[in-house]
Structure formats: C-alpha cells, structure tokens
Scaffold this motif. Structure first.
Motif, mmCIF file in Angstrom:
data_model
loop_
_atom_site.group_PDB
_atom_site.id
_atom_site.type_symbol
_atom_site.label_atom_id
_atom_site.label_comp_id
_atom_site.label_asym_id
_atom_site.label_seq_id
_atom_site.Cartn_x
_atom_site.Cartn_y
_atom_site.Cartn_z
ATOM 1 N N SER A 1 0.851 -1.197 0.000
ATOM 2 C CA SER A 1 0.000 0.000 0.000
ATOM 3 C C SER A 1 0.886 1.247 0.000
ATOM 4 O O SER A 1 2.112 1.161 0.066
ATOM 5 N N GLY A 2 0.264 2.410 -0.073
ATOM 6 C CA GLY A 2 0.991 3.664 -0.279
ATOM 7 C C GLY A 2 2.022 4.015 0.782
ATOM 8 O O GLY A 2 3.022 4.681 0.481
ATOM 9 N N THR A 3 1.804 3.590 1.996
ATOM 10 C CA THR A 3 2.746 3.916 3.067
ATOM 11 C C THR A 3 4.131 3.350 2.773
ATOM 12 O O THR A 3 5.149 3.919 3.167
ATOM 13 N N TYR B 1 -0.156 12.565 7.357
ATOM 14 C CA TYR B 1 0.728 11.768 6.501
ATOM 15 C C TYR B 1 2.183 12.181 6.644
ATOM 16 O O TYR B 1 3.083 11.339 6.558
ATOM 17 N N THR C 1 -4.083 14.438 3.142
ATOM 18 C CA THR C 1 -5.385 13.798 2.965
ATOM 19 C C THR C 1 -6.235 13.845 4.246
ATOM 20 O O THR C 1 -7.451 13.753 4.180
ATOM 21 N N ASP D 1 5.116 13.233 -0.820
ATOM 22 C CA ASP D 1 4.032 12.259 -0.808
ATOM 23 C C ASP D 1 2.866 12.855 -1.605
ATOM 24 O O ASP D 1 2.124 13.703 -1.117
ATOM 25 N N LYS E 1 -5.587 5.036 -5.802
ATOM 26 C CA LYS E 1 -6.012 6.425 -5.557
ATOM 27 C C LYS E 1 -6.336 7.110 -6.890
ATOM 28 O O LYS E 1 -7.303 6.747 -7.521
HETATM 29 C C1 LIG Z 1 -3.647 7.089 1.100
HETATM 30 C C2 LIG Z 1 -2.416 7.808 1.393
HETATM 31 C C3 LIG Z 1 -1.225 7.111 1.707
HETATM 32 C C4 LIG Z 1 -1.144 5.616 1.749
HETATM 33 O O1 LIG Z 1 -1.892 5.020 2.728
HETATM 34 P P1 LIG Z 1 -2.043 3.414 2.707
HETATM 35 O O2 LIG Z 1 -3.072 3.175 3.764
HETATM 36 O O3 LIG Z 1 -0.724 2.843 3.037
HETATM 37 O O4 LIG Z 1 -2.481 3.061 1.332
HETATM 38 C C5 LIG Z 1 -0.081 7.844 1.895
HETATM 39 N N1 LIG Z 1 -0.081 9.176 1.813
HETATM 40 C C6 LIG Z 1 -1.183 9.882 1.536
HETATM 41 C C7 LIG Z 1 -1.092 11.367 1.442
HETATM 42 C C8 LIG Z 1 -2.389 9.223 1.307
HETATM 43 O O5 LIG Z 1 -3.488 9.922 1.008
#
Ligand SMILES: *Cc1c(COP(=O)(O)O)cnc(C)c1O
Length: 382
Positions: free
Chosen positions: A67-69, A94, A145, A170, A196
């Motif tokens: 995932s994005g993290t 974030y 976010t 990010d 996303k």
């Molecule tokens: C969604 C998001 C992430 C990633 O989150 P995960 O839960 O790991 O998918 C990272 N940074 C931002 C700014 C996001 O909106």
C-alpha cells in the motif's frame, strides 16, 4: 459483461472504479516471470513518468507490491546518506507518518511541525535548512489527505534545492488527479498507489523520481531488505521484473486504468474532479457545515467538515444510513477536532454527488439532526 453494483466511495481511496477496470483483473493465469508480464510492467513504468511530465532520460519509476505507506518508507530509508538528516515539513497525519518512519529506522531527523489547518511557513523551512547543513533530504505531503490542505511543494522544493537537499513528496492523494510537473514543481521523488488517482486497485505502489539520485543511493546505507529503492530499481533495470512477486491482477487492472486515464486526459480529468469537489462544497455549505481548511488552501480533492454541535449527530448512524444506500463517507484524521471527510477521487461525477446529498439530507432528518446544522456560539469559528 455483467454490470457490477456501483458504490460511490467518498473516502480518500480506494476509489470508485469503472467496470472495465474491475474486469481487467479477470485474465488467464500467468506466471509473472514470463516476458509478456515484464513487458506490461515496462509500459506501466513509462506511463507513470509520463503522467507527471518527466523527461524519460532523467526520471524513472519503480514499482513495489504494497500500500501507499510503503513508498514513504522506501524514499526515507533509501535516499538518506550516512550521517545526514531528514527534514519533514509536517502539517498533518501523513507527514506525521513520515516522522514516525524516521523514528522507527532511527534516522536523524527534524520534525518541523505546523498547525494542521495552516500552510507551512516557508521562512521557517529556509531557516531550518540554513542552520543545519546536515539536512540532505526534505520530505512533505502535497495534499494532506487528513484535512485536504494543499502544500506549496514548488516553493518548498526550491528552498530544498538551494541548500542541496533532495526533495521527496508524498503525492499519493494528488497524483493522476491534480496536474503535477515533476521538474517544474522542483520534485525529485513523488509517489502514489494504484487505488487512488489512477482508480485501479490496492497492491501496487510506485515512486517516480530522478534516476541520478537513485544511482547515487547505491552507496547509501541499506536499511531495509524488502523496501530498498536502489535494489528494486536495479532489479527492474537488469531483468524488467519486480524483485519479488508482483500483485499480478492489480497490474492488469492498472494497465486498463492507465488507458482510461490517457483517454480522458489530464485536463478533463482534473476538471471532473473539480466539478465533484465544487458539488461537495456546495452541498456542505447548503447544510451549514463548517470546514477545517479555508477555501483558498484546499487542494481540491478532500473536504474536511466539522461535526455539528447537535446531540442527535452520530457519525456512525449517518454513515450506516448512507452506506446501506451505496454511499461511503469517512471519519476525519485530526486529533484535535471531530471531523468527517468527503473526497472527490474516483470514477464519479457531479450527478453522483447530487444523489449523495439527497441521501445524506435524509440521513440527517432520520437522525433528527437540525438543518442547517448548528454550532455552539463561541465554538470553533471555522
Ligand atoms: C492514502 C495515502 C497514503 C497511503 O496510505 P495506505 O493506507 O498505506 O495506502 C499515503 N499518503 C497519503 C497522502 C495518502 O493519502
């Protein structure tokens, strides 16, 4: 092709997808070590650079399964030279996560924090860099976010570069939505995941950035085995493959999502997100909701509304009412204020928001929340 029940997701990702993207996952079984599969990833890598208008000689993209993290983890742990420091320009959840990652890896870092509803003070950013020549990496979040605030990345990047630091951003909640020009925006590395802005599915995350900086990082400390940027880049360059098993079905869906992205076009897509965002704001305003972020500071994708001071207000009840009718709303991510979020991501358009507000209005009536919603006198004035 049978139509799949369409839910309108107003949470900040994963987003509402098209049926064509959903069905793109249904393919004959394939071993991802086949050349055919590597060819697909090559196409994706090129497209991801193209979306942010990167010169393919100078910029590349690296894919990861997660995932994005994971992207935040990768850039921070991989791009910091020995003995140097990270500066996180932090005004939300974030960037706070980036600080936490620094802490977990024991990376020397400065947490330059600002209130969640304010744009970072660029003078403080500059002073911090001026006072500490050890800072080699500056990190921030484009669209926080948690609140929906837009950070001035072009200006922060300019300052970072003036002091010789690499700038990682990010962009998970702006990439493929709000137009980005990686070079003009002074970004060295940006990132997102497929669920996303691209409106595909979870499991594929990617970093777009400067080839020369990745190559330099070959000699930096290797702090993670799975999440090292150079190792993954090098494997892609030599073999065309991900080092470890890729998210096969998500990659098929992403290929389709990219086709749909380019068919719609950057400008038209951003105009659609803006239509949706404006409709959300109009709907919230009409019901009297206050928002955390001033209109001029909103990134145009996330609305963060304050809970009304009404004893009948129950986020859970209102959420459930909407959810049962195909609309998903989402809690906020601010520790100091109770908020909920409505987001403009995904394959949705203005009529979906109009339909949502009819249901939402019914939900408020059903719970006995008075409309327009009330806030206590002397309460938070936002
Ligand atoms: C969604 C998001 C992430 C990633 O989150 P995960 O839960 O790991 O998918 C990272 N940074 C931002 C700014 C996001 O909106």
């Amino acid at each position: 092709m049978e139509k799949i029940k369409r839910n309108i997701l107003l949470n900040p990702g994963p987003a509402t997808t098209t049926d064509t993207v959903k069905y793109a996952q249904i393919v004959p079984d394939i071993c991802p070590r086949e050349k055919e599969f590597a060819g697909m990833m090559k196409g994706i890598r090129n497209d991801l650079v193209k979306i942010v208008h990167g010169d393919p000689e100078k910029y590349t993209s690296v894919l990861f399964c997660g995932s994005g993290t994971l992207n935040i983890d990768v850039v921070l742990n991989s791009l910091l030279p020995e003995g140097k420091k990270v500066l996180v320009v932090n005004n939300g959840a974030y960037s706070e996560r980036a600080v936490e990652i620094c802490r977990y890896y024991g990376l020397p870092h400065i947490d330059l924090s600002f209130p969640v509803d304010e744009v970072p003070d660029l003078e403080r950013v500059e002073q911090t860099l001026k006072n500490d020549p050890d800072i080699a990496l500056v990190h921030t979040t484009h669209n926080e976010t948690g609140t929906g605030i837009l950070n001035p990345v072009r200006e922060i990047g300019k300052i970072a570069h003036r002091y010789g630091a690499v700038f990682t951003v990010d962009t998970t909640s702006t990439y493929a939505m709000r137009p980005i020009n990686i070079e003009e925006d002074n970004i060295d590395f940006c990132m997102a995941s497929a669920q996303k802005g691209l409106t595909a599915f979870t499991g594929l995350s990617f970093i777009v950035g400067k080839r020369s900086e990745i190559e330099k990082s070959r000699d930096y400390p290797r702090r993670s085995y799975y999440c090292n940027l150079y190792m993954q880049y090098d494997f892609f360059e030599r073999t065309g493959e991900m080092h470890f098993t890729p998210p096969v079905q998500t990659i098929y869906a992403t290929v389709q999502a990219l086709k749909e992205y380019f068919a719609e076009g950057e400008e038209a897509k951003w105009a659609r997100h803006t239509r949706v965002f404006n409709a959300i704001n109009e709907g919230l305003d009409a019901l009297g909701f206050r928002q955390v972020i001033k209109p001029e500071n909103r990134a145009g994708l996330v609305c963060s509304a304050v809970y009304p001071d009404d004893p009948e207000w129950s986020f859970e009840k209102i959420h459930d009412y909407c959810y049962e009718r195909g609309f998903t709303i989402y809690p906020g991510k601010i520790s100091t204020t109770n908020t909920f979020r409505l987001c403009a991501l995904g394959a949705i358009d203005e009529p979906d928001i109009k339909a949502f507000f009819e249901i939402f209005r019914d939900a408020l009536d059903c719970c006995g929340v008075s409309v327009p919603v009330k806030y206590d006198v002397g309460g938070r004035d936002k």
